[in-house]
Write a protein that holds these residues in place. Structure first.
Motif, PDB file in Angstrom:
ATOM      1  N   ILE A 221       0.857  -1.194   0.000  1.00  0.00           N
ATOM      2  CA  ILE A 221       0.000   0.000   0.000  1.00  0.00           C
ATOM      3  C   ILE A 221       0.890   1.240   0.000  1.00  0.00           C
ATOM      4  N   MET A 222       1.910   1.178   0.828  1.00  0.00           N
ATOM      5  CA  MET A 222       2.798   2.345   0.954  1.00  0.00           C
ATOM      6  C   MET A 222       3.634   2.584  -0.305  1.00  0.00           C
ATOM      7  N   ALA A 223       3.748   1.552  -1.134  1.00  0.00           N
ATOM      8  CA  ALA A 223       4.516   1.717  -2.370  1.00  0.00           C
ATOM      9  C   ALA A 223       3.714   2.492  -3.419  1.00  0.00           C
ATOM     10  N   GLU A 224       2.413   2.626  -3.183  1.00  0.00           N
ATOM     11  CA  GLU A 224       1.578   3.389  -4.112  1.00  0.00           C
ATOM     12  C   GLU A 224       1.716   4.890  -3.842  1.00  0.00           C
ATOM     13  N   ARG A 225       1.307   5.678  -4.817  1.00  0.00           N
ATOM     14  CA  ARG A 225       1.325   7.143  -4.613  1.00  0.00           C
ATOM     15  C   ARG A 225       0.078   7.546  -3.837  1.00  0.00           C
ATOM     16  N   VAL A 226       0.150   7.369  -2.527  1.00  0.00           N
ATOM     17  CA  VAL A 226      -1.003   7.673  -1.667  1.00  0.00           C
ATOM     18  C   VAL A 226      -0.526   8.217  -0.331  1.00  0.00           C
ATOM     19  N   GLY A 227      -1.444   8.860   0.388  1.00  0.00           N
ATOM     20  CA  GLY A 227      -1.261   9.100   1.814  1.00  0.00           C
ATOM     21  C   GLY A 227      -2.237   8.187   2.532  1.00  0.00           C
ATOM     22  N   PHE A 228      -1.992   7.891   3.808  1.00  0.00           N
ATOM     23  CA  PHE A 228      -2.848   6.935   4.518  1.00  0.00           C
ATOM     24  C   PHE A 228      -2.981   7.369   5.976  1.00  0.00           C
ATOM     25  N   ILE A 229      -4.223   7.511   6.427  1.00  0.00           N
ATOM     26  CA  ILE A 229      -4.480   7.851   7.836  1.00  0.00           C
ATOM     27  C   ILE A 229      -5.290   6.731   8.477  1.00  0.00           C
ATOM     28  N   LEU A 230      -4.842   6.273   9.620  1.00  0.00           N
ATOM     29  CA  LEU A 230      -5.596   5.251  10.345  1.00  0.00           C
ATOM     30  C   LEU A 230      -5.956   5.765  11.729  1.00  0.00           C
ATOM     31  N   LEU A 231      -7.246   5.717  12.062  1.00  0.00           N
ATOM     32  CA  LEU A 231      -7.705   6.037  13.409  1.00  0.00           C
ATOM     33  C   LEU A 231      -8.345   4.775  13.968  1.00  0.00           C
ATOM     34  N   GLY A 232      -7.828   4.307  15.099  1.00  0.00           N
ATOM     35  CA  GLY A 232      -8.407   3.075  15.637  1.00  0.00           C
ATOM     36  C   GLY A 232      -7.948   2.794  17.050  1.00  0.00           C
TER      37      GLY A 232
ATOM     38  N   ASP B  77      -7.062  -4.186  19.651  1.00  0.00           N
ATOM     39  CA  ASP B  77      -6.054  -5.221  19.929  1.00  0.00           C
ATOM     40  C   ASP B  77      -4.648  -4.646  19.986  1.00  0.00           C
ATOM     41  N   ALA B  78      -3.946  -5.012  21.057  1.00  0.00           N
ATOM     42  CA  ALA B  78      -2.601  -4.480  21.296  1.00  0.00           C
ATOM     43  C   ALA B  78      -1.662  -4.770  20.128  1.00  0.00           C
ATOM     44  N   ARG B  79      -1.802  -5.969  19.533  1.00  0.00           N
ATOM     45  CA  ARG B  79      -0.825  -6.300  18.472  1.00  0.00           C
ATOM     46  C   ARG B  79      -0.993  -5.392  17.255  1.00  0.00           C
ATOM     47  N   TYR B  80      -2.237  -5.008  16.963  1.00  0.00           N
ATOM     48  CA  TYR B  80      -2.425  -4.092  15.831  1.00  0.00           C
ATOM     49  C   TYR B  80      -1.967  -2.683  16.201  1.00  0.00           C
ATOM     50  N   GLU B  81      -2.262  -2.294  17.432  1.00  0.00           N
ATOM     51  CA  GLU B  81      -1.820  -0.956  17.869  1.00  0.00           C
ATOM     52  C   GLU B  81      -0.301  -0.873  17.735  1.00  0.00           C
ATOM     53  N   LYS B  82       0.360  -1.939  18.182  1.00  0.00           N
ATOM     54  CA  LYS B  82       1.827  -1.955  18.151  1.00  0.00           C
ATOM     55  C   LYS B  82       2.330  -1.879  16.710  1.00  0.00           C
ATOM     56  N   PHE B  83       1.708  -2.656  15.847  1.00  0.00           N
ATOM     57  CA  PHE B  83       2.142  -2.663  14.449  1.00  0.00           C
ATOM     58  C   PHE B  83       2.028  -1.270  13.835  1.00  0.00           C
ATOM     59  N   PHE B  84       0.851  -0.672  13.952  1.00  0.00           N
ATOM     60  CA  PHE B  84       0.649   0.612  13.263  1.00  0.00           C
ATOM     61  C   PHE B  84       1.501   1.713  13.890  1.00  0.00           C
ATOM     62  N   LYS B  85       1.672   1.622  15.213  1.00  0.00           N
ATOM     63  CA  LYS B  85       2.475   2.647  15.878  1.00  0.00           C
ATOM     64  C   LYS B  85       3.930   2.596  15.419  1.00  0.00           C
ATOM     65  N   SER B  86       4.365   1.390  15.069  1.00  0.00           N
ATOM     66  CA  SER B  86       5.801   1.256  14.757  1.00  0.00           C
ATOM     67  C   SER B  86       6.113   1.547  13.280  1.00  0.00           C
ATOM     68  N   GLN B  87       5.096   1.802  12.471  1.00  0.00           N
ATOM     69  CA  GLN B  87       5.366   2.053  11.046  1.00  0.00           C
ATOM     70  C   GLN B  87       5.968   3.434  10.831  1.00  0.00           C
ATOM     71  N   LYS B  88       7.059   3.459  10.083  1.00  0.00           N
ATOM     72  CA  LYS B  88       7.726   4.752   9.863  1.00  0.00           C
ATOM     73  C   LYS B  88       7.663   5.125   8.386  1.00  0.00           C
ATOM     74  N   TYR B  89       6.626   5.809   8.027  1.00  0.00           N
ATOM     75  CA  TYR B  89       6.527   6.360   6.681  1.00  0.00           C
ATOM     76  C   TYR B  89       6.206   7.835   6.847  1.00  0.00           C
ATOM     77  N   PRO B  90       7.220   8.618   7.218  1.00  0.00           N
ATOM     78  CA  PRO B  90       6.939  10.011   7.544  1.00  0.00           C
ATOM     79  C   PRO B  90       6.284  10.743   6.367  1.00  0.00           C
ATOM     80  N   ASN B  91       5.333  11.596   6.690  1.00  0.00           N
ATOM     81  CA  ASN B  91       4.588  12.391   5.716  1.00  0.00           C
ATOM     82  C   ASN B  91       3.737  11.563   4.752  1.00  0.00           C
TER      83      ASN B  91
END
Ligand code: ADP
Ligand code: GLC
Length: 481
Positions: free
Chosen positions: A323-334, A337-351
């Motif tokens: 998904i991140m390889a596409e020309r897009v921006g992505f916002i997640l609000l949620g 489950d701790a494992r998903y929170e951890k995953f999304f929190k640790s993603q580093k795709y600034p801007n």
């Protein structure tokens, strides 16, 4: 003229008082829509800590509730604004952070809490002399109400003409507890068998609702059929098959006042089908405040969701790099489950990717208004409201064609110009990515995209029509012996 019905709407959450998901939206909107049809509808909820004290007042009534060996007191409150909504107060059970649990864990006394609630609901009817024609229950937290009506309250003249309806909003939450909870509930042991409340050796509050309610309903036609099969029945497919003559699927509506891009007080720039260009201002705003930088004609994707397996998040996790390889921006609000929170929190795709963990109503509106594409690749979805909200805000959904998502998002057909979104069926990354890429391609064609947005924005999912369908269900329940 048809008789005005007296309806008690029982729920464990309702907007704007307490909310964890779509159940609250429905319990907030449906009673109001039924009232507009002339029915006398009372909503009843637990008095949680999150219910603002300035919005409610004591009714000056206390109701004793037999729970296990002792009586405990329910203190009754009602809303200051005429509604009316009642609240069952019992601070040891309800005055805490979280509705059903905290930090991703269920409260250990949920059986006692919701036995107390269900019994207090029936005792409240007597205490305030409200003799309902219909008691409408939702999900496992309210499942004992129909079981009480068919057992220890069956001989009470007060409820002689009362019928119950049980709405399934999510079969994935069964409210299963050890059999000893029957003692606490003072329900007879004769109910504890496979055709009663027993579910693989446990006492299931959900099953109590499914077995003992006079009629059953779920929140989309497609889901009402899906749950008859083991794949989506969560082990309840047998009892649902058995009751299929009594099982209906009434699609949820949308609160068109709360979710209206033309005058939503939670967003800064208002728009409608006639002023679509103003949606761009919402996009700029939300992108700026979450530090997303978008190139020319680069779409903004979003998800607003409980972080649970139901929502197909494993596909998002698995395909995140794609998904991140596409020309897009992505916002997640949620949140969830701790494992998903951890995953999304640790993603580093600034801007490029922004994640907000927590529950934030205003942010949800701002994100939906400012995004171009909403992702909902759910494993199963009884109805789903977020995709309907998205469409009202010109945010095109990419969904898995299951349950209410299949019923509300007709796939776009470039030849006819009809349809409101994109879908895929097998729960596999390649199919999801194909649907997403179709949406990204369509986005690059301004005319096509505009048509898609307008198609979604013109859908009619008002509650008025839905309230009419429920009225017919209620009358049918009243004809049951
Ligand atoms: P579900 O009830 O399964 O969670 P729905 O799509 O029916 O799914 O309803 C979800 C509701 O909860 C919508 O009103 C959506 O905006 C809201 N919601 C979900 N997560 C959040 C969040 N983190 N913050 C604010 N609102 C949220
Ligand atoms: C549940 C379901 C969701 C539905 C909502 C309201 O939480 O997961 O699909 O829209 O209830 O009925």
């Amino acid at each position: 003229m048809a008789r005005r019905l007296k309806i008690l709407y029982v729920a464990s959450e309702a907007h704007p008082h307490a909310k964890t998901g779509g159940l609250a939206d429905v319990s907030g909107a449906l009673p109001a829509a039924l009232r507009k049809l002339g029915h006398d509808v009372r909503l009843i909820l637990p008095k949680y800590k999150c219910v603002p004290s300035a919005t409610i007042k004591p009714m000056g009534k206390k109701v004793p509730v037999l729970l296990g060996p002792t009586y405990q007191e329910a203190i009754l409150f009602e809303t200051i604004q005429p509604g009316p909504t009642y609240f069952i107060g019992h601070d040891p059970f309800f005055h805490r952070d979280g509705l059903y649990g905290s930090h991703g864990r269920d409260f250990p006394d949920n059986a006692e809490r919701f036995i107390f609630f269900c019994r207090a609901v029936l005792e409240t009817c007597k205490a305030i002399s409200f003799q309902p024609d219909i008691i409408h229950c939702s999900d496992w937290q309210t499942g004992l109400v129909p079981a009480y009506l068919k057992s220890i309250y069956a001989s009470e003249a007060f409820f002689k003409n009362t019928r119950s309806i049980f709405s399934i909003h999510n079969l994935g939450y069964a409210g299963n507890f050890p059999p000893q909870a029957l003692h606490t509930a003072h329900l007879p042991w004769t109910l504890f068998h496979p055709k009663g409340v027993e579910f693989f050796g446990q006492f299931s509050f959900l099953k109590a609702g499914l077995v003992y309610a006079d009629l059953l309903n779920t929140v989309s036609k497609k889901y009402s059929r899906e749950i008859l099969k083991p794949e989506n029945g969560f082990g309840f497919e047998g009892i649902l098959q058995h009751r299929r003559q009594d099982l209906f699927g009434v699609l949820n509506g949308v609160d068109e006042e709360a979710w209206n891009p033309a005058d939503d007080p939670l967003i800064d720039h208002h728009f409608s089908a006639r002023s679509l260009q103003k949606k761009q201002a919402c996009k700029k705003d939300i992108a700026k405040s979450l530090s997303i930088e978008l190139g020319r004609r680069e779409p903004l994707l979003c998800m607003i969701t409980r972080l649970s397996d139901q929502k197909g998040l494993d596909l998002i996790v698995q395909g995140f790099q794609d998904i991140m390889a596409e020309r897009v921006g992505f916002i997640l609000l949620g949140s969830g489950d701790a494992r998903y929170e951890k995953f999304f929190k640790s993603q580093k795709y600034p801007n490029k990717f922004a994640c907000r963990l927590g529950f934030d109503e205003k942010l949800a509106h701002r994100i939906l208004a400012g995004s171009d594409i909403l992702l909902m690749p759910s494993r199963y979805e009884p109805c789903g409201l977020t995709q309907m909200y998205g469409m009202r805000y010109g945010t095109v959904p990419v969904v898995r064609a299951v349950g209410g998502l299949a019923d509300t998002v007709p796939p776009f057909n470039i030849r006819t110009g009809q349809g409101t979104g994109f879908n895929f069926r097998p729960f596999e990354l390649k199919y999801f990515m194909t649907a997403l890429r179709k949406a990204l391609t369509a986005y690059q064609q301004p005319k096509t995209w505009r048509q898609l947005m307008l198609n979604g924005m013109s859908q009619d999912h008002g509650w008025e029509k839905v309230a009419g369908q429920y009225t017919r269900l209620y009358r049918r329940a009243l004809r049951q012996k």
